[in-house]
Design an enzyme around this catalytic site. Structure first.
Site, PDB file in Angstrom:
ATOM      1  N   TYR A  90     -23.071   5.749  -9.827  1.00  0.00           N
ATOM      2  CA  TYR A  90     -22.400   6.528  -8.779  1.00  0.00           C
ATOM      3  C   TYR A  90     -22.630   8.024  -8.962  1.00  0.00           C
ATOM      4  O   TYR A  90     -22.325   8.815  -8.055  1.00  0.00           O
ATOM      5  CB  TYR A  90     -20.890   6.269  -8.773  1.00  0.00           C
ATOM      6  CG  TYR A  90     -20.469   4.842  -8.517  1.00  0.00           C
ATOM      7  CD1 TYR A  90     -21.360   3.860  -8.117  1.00  0.00           C
ATOM      8  CD2 TYR A  90     -19.131   4.484  -8.685  1.00  0.00           C
ATOM      9  CE1 TYR A  90     -20.935   2.552  -7.901  1.00  0.00           C
ATOM     10  CE2 TYR A  90     -18.699   3.185  -8.466  1.00  0.00           C
ATOM     11  CZ  TYR A  90     -19.606   2.223  -8.085  1.00  0.00           C
ATOM     12  OH  TYR A  90     -19.179   0.928  -7.886  1.00  0.00           O
ATOM     13  N   LEU A 125     -11.895  -3.663   2.267  1.00  0.00           N
ATOM     14  CA  LEU A 125     -11.572  -3.492   3.685  1.00  0.00           C
ATOM     15  C   LEU A 125     -12.792  -3.740   4.563  1.00  0.00           C
ATOM     16  O   LEU A 125     -12.823  -3.338   5.723  1.00  0.00           O
ATOM     17  CB  LEU A 125     -11.003  -2.093   3.930  1.00  0.00           C
ATOM     18  CG  LEU A 125      -9.759  -1.750   3.097  1.00  0.00           C
ATOM     19  CD1 LEU A 125      -9.275  -0.342   3.392  1.00  0.00           C
ATOM     20  CD2 LEU A 125      -8.639  -2.760   3.345  1.00  0.00           C
ATOM     21  N   ILE A 144      -9.947  -2.358  -5.000  1.00  0.00           N
ATOM     22  CA  ILE A 144     -10.264  -0.963  -5.318  1.00  0.00           C
ATOM     23  C   ILE A 144     -10.802  -0.243  -4.080  1.00  0.00           C
ATOM     24  O   ILE A 144     -11.961   0.173  -4.036  1.00  0.00           O
ATOM     25  CB  ILE A 144     -11.248  -0.857  -6.503  1.00  0.00           C
ATOM     26  CG1 ILE A 144     -12.457  -1.782  -6.304  1.00  0.00           C
ATOM     27  CG2 ILE A 144     -10.556  -1.190  -7.816  1.00  0.00           C
ATOM     28  CD1 ILE A 144     -13.585  -1.523  -7.308  1.00  0.00           C
ATOM     29  N   ARG A 190      -5.235   8.603   3.918  1.00  0.00           N
ATOM     30  CA  ARG A 190      -5.607   7.186   3.852  1.00  0.00           C
ATOM     31  C   ARG A 190      -5.320   6.613   2.475  1.00  0.00           C
ATOM     32  O   ARG A 190      -4.879   5.463   2.339  1.00  0.00           O
ATOM     33  CB  ARG A 190      -7.083   7.017   4.214  1.00  0.00           C
ATOM     34  CG  ARG A 190      -7.566   5.571   4.247  1.00  0.00           C
ATOM     35  CD  ARG A 190      -6.808   4.724   5.265  1.00  0.00           C
ATOM     36  NE  ARG A 190      -6.796   5.278   6.565  1.00  0.00           N
ATOM     37  CZ  ARG A 190      -7.770   5.141   7.473  1.00  0.00           C
ATOM     38  NH1 ARG A 190      -8.863   4.466   7.144  1.00  0.00           N
ATOM     39  NH2 ARG A 190      -7.656   5.662   8.672  1.00  0.00           N
ATOM     40  N   ASN A 218      -3.008   3.415   1.858  1.00  0.00           N
ATOM     41  CA  ASN A 218      -3.466   2.232   1.123  1.00  0.00           C
ATOM     42  C   ASN A 218      -2.537   1.877  -0.038  1.00  0.00           C
ATOM     43  O   ASN A 218      -2.470   0.710  -0.441  1.00  0.00           O
ATOM     44  CB  ASN A 218      -4.878   2.455   0.582  1.00  0.00           C
ATOM     45  CG  ASN A 218      -5.941   2.438   1.670  1.00  0.00           C
ATOM     46  OD1 ASN A 218      -5.706   1.971   2.781  1.00  0.00           O
ATOM     47  ND2 ASN A 218      -7.115   2.959   1.356  1.00  0.00           N
TER      48      ASN A 218
END
Length: 281
Positions: free
Chosen positions: A52, A190, A228, A236, A240
């Site tokens: 990442y 999601l 996750i 948001r 969540n």
């Protein structure tokens, strides 16, 4: 570790918060900002990976948050290019240096044919023995390879992080994790936003006064699956996290399961030598 009132699961003798904050595709500036904000909101599980390119920013976000490191469950991953014995341990050391912390969980990012599972699992266990991680696990391993890896691992593999959301059926892998005393962690929980316009999930959400995202995350953690989600928006992230004050009925859970379809997988980078579990949607 102190996770407040958040639900956790136990794999082996390790408690893991069921709701975490993911950092896939977050640029370093966003990763630092959002990790700090997520921890201030109340998240206590942070997920990153070498590939990442934001481990350093994640570590700084943890320091910026003011939350005690001992109260945070931190996961990172070894990329496939570093699976050889020696390379893996050096990669793990690099993650520790970039994060500024020893991770709680170190995962193999995808299964790979070469080097052998035997070599890679031995190296992963050695990284744990050297204190480069507290525990170890997998990511994106089908059931067959999940079992093989556990057979070769001296230490319990605490989780298998895989794609999972309402459009993907995962029954065999969930059963494998349970049989091995492990767990499943859901990335893209999601469905990369696809659940936002789903009529069935919207109907359930209205009944609970919640959003589609909140219902979907609740569906996951009620299965004892770690979720996750990631976002660049502080609002948001707060939304969540607001999933601990309601519960889906068995009928609602089953209705969401019924949304699974054969073409539901959104991200498939597995080596063609391996095959996902055969499931009928």
């Amino acid at each position: 570790m102190a996770y407040g009132d958040q639900p956790t699961l136990t794999a082996g003798d390790v408690q893991i918060p069921l709701l975490g904050f993911g950092t896939w595709q977050l640029e370093p500036e966003d990763a630092r900002r959002m990790v700090a904000e997520a921890l201030r909101i109340g998240y206590r599980h942070i997920d990153t990976a070498k590939i990442y390119n934001n481990e350093e920013a994640v570590g700084q976000g943890i320091r910026d948050s003011g939350v005690n490191r001992d109260d945070i469950f931190l996961t990172t991953k070894i990329w496939v290019e570093d699976f050889a014995n020696g390379d893996l341990q050096r990669a793990a050391q690099g993650s520790v240096e970039r994060l500024g912390f020893t991770p709680d969980l170190l995962l193999l990012h995808w299964p790979k044919v070469q080097p052998s599972f035997e070599e890679t699992l031995e190296a992963l266990n050695d990284a744990r023995a050297q204190g480069l991680t507290r525990d170890i696990g997998l990511s994106n391993f089908p059931s067959k390879e999940f079992r093989q890896a556990q057979d070769l691992s001296e230490s319990r593999l605490l989780t298998n992080q895989v794609e999972y959301h309402p459009y993907l059926k995962l029954t065999p892998l969930l059963e494998t994790a349970k049989a091995l005393g492990s767990s499943i962690t859901a990335w893209s929980p999601l469905a990369q936003g696809k659940i936002a316009d789903d009529a069935a999930i919207s109907e359930i959400a209205r009944a609970h006064g919640k959003t589609n995202g909140q219902v979907t995350l609740r569906w996951l953690i009620q299965q004892n699956v770690i979720a996750i989600p990631r976002t660049t928006k502080e609002g948001r992230a707060r939304e969540n996290f607001d999933i601990f004050d309601f519960e889906l009925s068995n009928e609602e859970v089953a209705r969401i399961h019924g949304l699974a379809r054969p073409d539901g997988r959104l991200g498939d980078w597995i080596d063609p030598a391996f095959q996902w579990d055969d499931v009928a949607a």
